[in-house]
Design an enzyme around this catalytic site. Structure first.
Site, PDB file in Angstrom:
ATOM      1  CB  THR A 223      10.355   5.438  -5.180  1.00 42.01           C
ATOM      2  OG1 THR A 223      10.144   6.122  -6.417  1.00 42.01           O
ATOM      3  CG2 THR A 223       9.719   4.058  -5.241  1.00 42.01           C
ATOM      4  CD  GLU A 227       6.540   1.530  -2.327  1.00 40.71           C
ATOM      5  OE1 GLU A 227       5.847   0.837  -1.543  1.00 40.71           O
ATOM      6  OE2 GLU A 227       6.124   1.883  -3.439  1.00 40.71           O
ATOM      7  CG  ASP A 246      -6.187   8.499   3.828  1.00 36.99           C
ATOM      8  OD1 ASP A 246      -7.096   8.767   4.642  1.00 36.99           O
ATOM      9  OD2 ASP A 246      -5.355   9.353   3.442  1.00 36.99           O
ATOM     10  CB  VAL A 248      -5.053   9.888   7.308  1.00 37.39           C
ATOM     11  CG1 VAL A 248      -4.415  11.177   7.789  1.00 37.39           C
ATOM     12  CG2 VAL A 248      -4.070   8.734   7.406  1.00 37.39           C
TER      13      VAL A 248
HETATM   14 ZN    ZN Z   1       1.977   2.918  -2.728  1.00 35.99          ZN
END
Ligand code: ZN
Length: 418
Positions: A223, A227, A246, A248
């Site tokens: 996680t 983040e 995105d 990318v």
């Molecule tokens: Zn996220």
């Protein structure tokens, strides 16, 4: 497009059924972007990234020394209500170790990425270390803890302020701030580069931080990896839209996010033959099934460390330099003995003490004193955590104290006047 809306609706429905959703950063960023000034700053960061990527493609130097590993000083602010939320140093260190494995692509599970995507995986050349100097150059462990009366936090940044019974950020130009608390509904959320300095960093649920004491599906410390990806300017792989962008080049377009742990090729958005890259850290797949950042994502993240980039100030942080002051830190406030109001002595004839030390937010509130008939006989404004209440003028009998504060907590206590 109609199909897209239905698909998004379906996924949103599925999300509401799961107990804890991995990330609320997109909603958080949309809130930030509603402020025109903030919007302009965040858009400026995006232009900077695009400019740096174009420069790199044309062979212009980045301005950063080649071959350096970026070391980011980290401070972890643990804001706890119950003992289980007061996570150990070992749990924090397990998270830092996990970050270094995943960002350096030294994790064994990179081998789990399918062969057709594996060559896109990148060692991001970014490492993390708990700070050893605080913003005043005093010695620190890079971990601070504080008891809070708040039982659950929303994704609203309140945990980032002492005035809200959380902990204030350290200078975000020099530190990555991570708050660990009982975050409601979500495993985590992050601010994007260009956000407010005092709110800059990640908030992670104590059940999803580190590799010990964490919940199923969130037990490998990924996680925080996800983040930090946002904090370093990465978007979700589905671009937060049906077949969205995105920013990318080497992540395939995909229809929406992934939950759980799929193991077959999933074709969406004409992304045949290999389908969605659901093993990317920037999807919402379970921890056990995400294992890569791509070279394109790495380039976006590193661009922020080029001279003038939104994260470039971290390169001159003193957070990992030897402290100048080795003073012994003052003992922190002791945990409260009770998590509710205490009234004593009871019965009493002249004066009682109402101990509210577990939550200073009672200060300023009005306490209503009523008799058995429900008549209001006296009001007291709270001015102290240990509030004295003079009852000498009341007649002998049974009374109630009642009050309420903004978070909905109410008190109702019975006492006997002798
Ligand atoms: Zn996220």
């Amino acid at each position: 497009m109609k199909q897209g809306i239905i698909t998004l609706f379906f996924f949103a429905f599925v999300l509401t059924l799961t107990a804890q959703v991995k990330c609320s950063s997109y909603t958080y960023q949309q809130q930030q972007l509603s402020d025109p000034d903030r919007n302009a700053t965040i858009q400026g960061v995006e232009r900077f990234i695009q400019d740096r990527l174009t420069a790199a493609q044309s062979g212009r130097p980045s301005g950063r020394p080649d071959g350096i590993i970026i070391k980011i000083p980290v401070v972890v602010h643990i804001v706890y209500h119950t003992p289980v939320e007061k996570i150990s140093d070992a749990q924090v260190i397990s998270q830092i170790n996990a970050l270094n494995l995943y960002f350096r692509r030294r994790n064994a599970d990179t081998a789990s990425a399918p062969a057709y995507f594996r060559s896109l995986g990148a060692d991001c050349e970014i490492e993390f270390q708990l700070a050893i100097s605080d913003p005043r150059r005093r010695a620190t462990s890079g971990i601070e803890r504080k008891y809070t009366p708040v039982t659950k936090w929303g994704a609203d940044d309140k945990v980032k302020f002492s005035s809200e019974t959380g902990l204030d950020a350290w200078d975000s130009k020099s530190y990555l701030n991570i708050w660990v608390c009982n975050l409601d509904k979500f495993a985590g959320y992050a601010s994007f580069p260009g956000g407010e300095e005092k709110k800059d960093g990640l908030v992670i649920s104590y059940t999803a931080f580190g590799t010990t004491g964490t919940a199923a599906g969130y037990s490998l410390g990924k996680t925080a990896v996800h983040e930090i990806g946002h904090w370093l300017g990465l978007k979700h792989t589905w671009g937060d839209d049906y077949c969205g962008d995105d920013g990318v080049g080497d992540t395939p377009k995909q229809a929406s996010y992934t939950i759980g742990c799929p193991n077959t090729i999933r074709i969406t958005c004409s992304n045949a033959p290999y389908g969605d890259m659901y093993m990317n850290y920037m999807d919402l797949t379970n921890d056990a099934c995400i294992n890569m950042f791509t070279k394109g994502q790495k380039a976006r993240m590193l661009a922020l460390f080029d001279p003038g980039g939104a994260r470039s100030t971290l390169l001159s942080s003193k957070g990992l330099n030897m402290p100048l002051f080795m003073d012994i830190p003052l003992p922190g406030e002791e945990d409260p003995k009770w998590l509710h109001p205490q009234l004593y002595p009871n019965p009493a004839s002249s004066e009682m003490t109402l101990d509210l030390s577990y939550d200073f937010r009672w200060i300023g509130k009005i306490i209503f004193v009523t008799n058995l008939q429900g008549q209001n006989v006296m009001n007291v404004q709270v001015t102290s955590k240990n509030q004295r209440i003079n009852i000498s003028k009341l007649q002998a009998g049974v009374y109630f104290l009642a009050a309420k504060k903004e978070d909905g907590e109410s008190m109702k206590l019975k006492f006997v006047k002798l």
